[in-house]
Design a protein around this motif. Sequence first.
Motif, short mmCIF file in Angstrom:
data_model
loop_
_atom_site.label_atom_id
_atom_site.label_comp_id
_atom_site.label_asym_id
_atom_site.label_seq_id
_atom_site.Cartn_x
_atom_site.Cartn_y
_atom_site.Cartn_z
N THR A 119 0.82 -1.22 0.00
CA THR A 119 0.00 0.00 0.00
C THR A 119 0.85 1.26 0.00
OG1 THR A 119 -1.71 -1.20 1.22
CG2 THR A 119 -1.85 1.19 1.21
N SER A 120 1.91 1.26 0.81
CA SER A 120 2.75 2.45 0.93
C SER A 120 3.49 2.73 -0.37
CB SER A 120 3.75 2.27 2.08
OG SER A 120 3.09 2.05 3.29
N ILE A 121 4.10 1.71 -0.96
CA ILE A 121 4.88 1.93 -2.18
C ILE A 121 3.99 2.37 -3.32
CG2 ILE A 121 6.28 0.76 -3.92
CD1 ILE A 121 7.43 -0.96 -1.66
N ASN A 122 2.83 1.76 -3.47
CA ASN A 122 1.91 2.17 -4.54
C ASN A 122 1.40 3.58 -4.32
OD1 ASN A 122 2.21 -0.19 -5.92
ND2 ASN A 122 0.23 -1.06 -5.36
N SER A 123 1.13 3.95 -3.08
CA SER A 123 0.68 5.32 -2.80
C SER A 123 1.77 6.33 -3.12
CB SER A 123 0.27 5.44 -1.33
OG SER A 123 -0.80 4.57 -1.03
N ILE A 124 3.01 6.02 -2.73
CA ILE A 124 4.12 6.93 -3.02
C ILE A 124 4.33 7.07 -4.52
CG2 ILE A 124 6.63 7.17 -2.81
CD1 ILE A 124 6.40 5.91 -0.05
N THR A 125 4.28 5.95 -5.25
CA THR A 125 4.51 5.97 -6.69
C THR A 125 3.42 6.76 -7.42
OG1 THR A 125 5.56 3.80 -6.50
CG2 THR A 125 4.95 4.53 -8.69
N LEU A 126 2.17 6.54 -7.07
CA LEU A 126 1.08 7.27 -7.72
C LEU A 126 1.14 8.77 -7.40
CD1 LEU A 126 -1.89 4.77 -7.22
CD2 LEU A 126 -0.66 5.29 -9.35
N THR A 127 1.50 9.09 -6.18
CA THR A 127 1.62 10.51 -5.81
C THR A 127 2.74 11.18 -6.60
OG1 THR A 127 0.84 10.02 -3.58
CG2 THR A 127 2.01 12.09 -3.89
N LEU A 332 3.25 2.20 -14.57
CA LEU A 332 3.58 0.80 -14.81
C LEU A 332 4.22 0.14 -13.59
CD1 LEU A 332 4.97 0.92 -18.47
CD2 LEU A 332 2.77 0.03 -17.69
N SER A 333 5.04 0.92 -12.87
CA SER A 333 5.65 0.37 -11.66
C SER A 333 4.59 0.00 -10.62
CB SER A 333 6.62 1.39 -11.07
OG SER A 333 7.14 0.94 -9.84
N THR A 334 3.54 0.79 -10.54
CA THR A 334 2.45 0.46 -9.61
C THR A 334 1.77 -0.85 -10.00
OG1 THR A 334 2.06 2.82 -9.27
CG2 THR A 334 0.31 1.32 -8.60
N VAL A 335 1.57 -1.05 -11.29
CA VAL A 335 0.94 -2.29 -11.76
C VAL A 335 1.82 -3.50 -11.46
CG1 VAL A 335 0.11 -3.53 -13.79
CG2 VAL A 335 -0.36 -1.08 -13.55
N VAL A 336 3.12 -3.38 -11.74
CA VAL A 336 4.05 -4.48 -11.49
C VAL A 336 4.10 -4.83 -10.01
CG1 VAL A 336 6.48 -5.14 -11.56
CG2 VAL A 336 5.43 -4.04 -13.54
#
Length: 421
Positions: A119-127, A332-336
Amino acid sequence: MASIRASNVVPSSFPSSSSRCRREIMTVRATINMPKLRNGSSLSLPKLTTIGLVEELQLRSGYKNTTTTQFEKLSPSPKASDPMAIEKLYAIMEAVADRVEMHKNIGEQRNNWNNLLLTSINSITLTASLMTGVAAMGAGGAPLVALKLSSTLLYLAATGMLLVTNKIQPSQLAEEQRNAARWFKQLYEEIRTTVSIGAPNSNDVKEATAKVIALDRAYPLPLLGVMLKKFPKAVEPAVWWAPLQNRKTKGLGGRNNGNGWNGELEGEMREIVTVLNRKDKEDYLRLGKKALKLNKALAISGPLLTALAAFGSAFAGHGPWAVVLGVVAGALSTVVNAIEHGGQVGMVFEMYRSNAGFFELMQESIESNLEEREGERRENGELFEMKVALQLGRSLSELRDLTASSSIKGGANHEFASKLF
């Protein structure tokens, strides 16, 4: 009136108090008055169970008959238990129960790691991706620099977190602890059964200790230094049991040597080993290799994409290519990351490896019994066959049908031994 006279001659076995007592013979006459019976009437007396005079005297005097009856010959003599061995087994049970609780708690903790880091990594990446897009639409100046710097820093932080997360594979760690708790629970029940209905000795203590040590080595608790390799070069079955004694001896052939074993059961067990090797274990190793390749590709792609997104966000405003790289690579990083850790690919790989290890353990257990020359030293054949059937999720009739079909050429090409996994 009818009278019954009973004379009882008592031998002169009294102490010599007088010469008259030695020679005197006493006759006791008893007269029992009974009613007259009518003509045709019969007198029925209750049936009395009599025992011999010798047996009666032995019972009254407390003398123990040393004659062994047929039942006593057939009854096995109880085995003597070692009190110290029982105390040691109870101590091992306490340690095993503690291991179960430890692995259970740490497994829950590492499963939480997987969810929180995902959750944290995806939130940081999308932000960071959103900030890169906003910076590209800005008019310039200090706001643009602040957005670019912030997005770049967020991408770099996501890259570092992904490198650590992909290295330790929290979902795989959680699966390892779940498996460890399962096998420690099984070991606890085995020891308890030995203490309850068996005759524990020093060999049982050594065997239980070896199993505990083998499980500790197979599923270590700390991460640094002893963590299992998450990306091994070769996929092999998981091994969590102590080495079984390898006895290279001949089987029983067609002879029946007791203890539930015979030539037919030996052939049945050999066919099961063949099917396990050819179908079940081989299939899970093949699936494990595919899961490992997928996990490696995802583990490399995630940090690479976030690093490219950080590079693009740093040059946002210097051309459309930088904005596209910063936004698209971040998405794409979020999807992976979602596929790798949300889908728990590492856990799937560990599950396949553990299932292959389960079939490896069954194979070694069967071969260990078959290689023992003396049938009495084997595990009881009927009990062992039932255990194998239950472990494979089959009834005894289904197990025998499997071995019968596999003995025919090409008969078992499409049938697996296990119906559980």
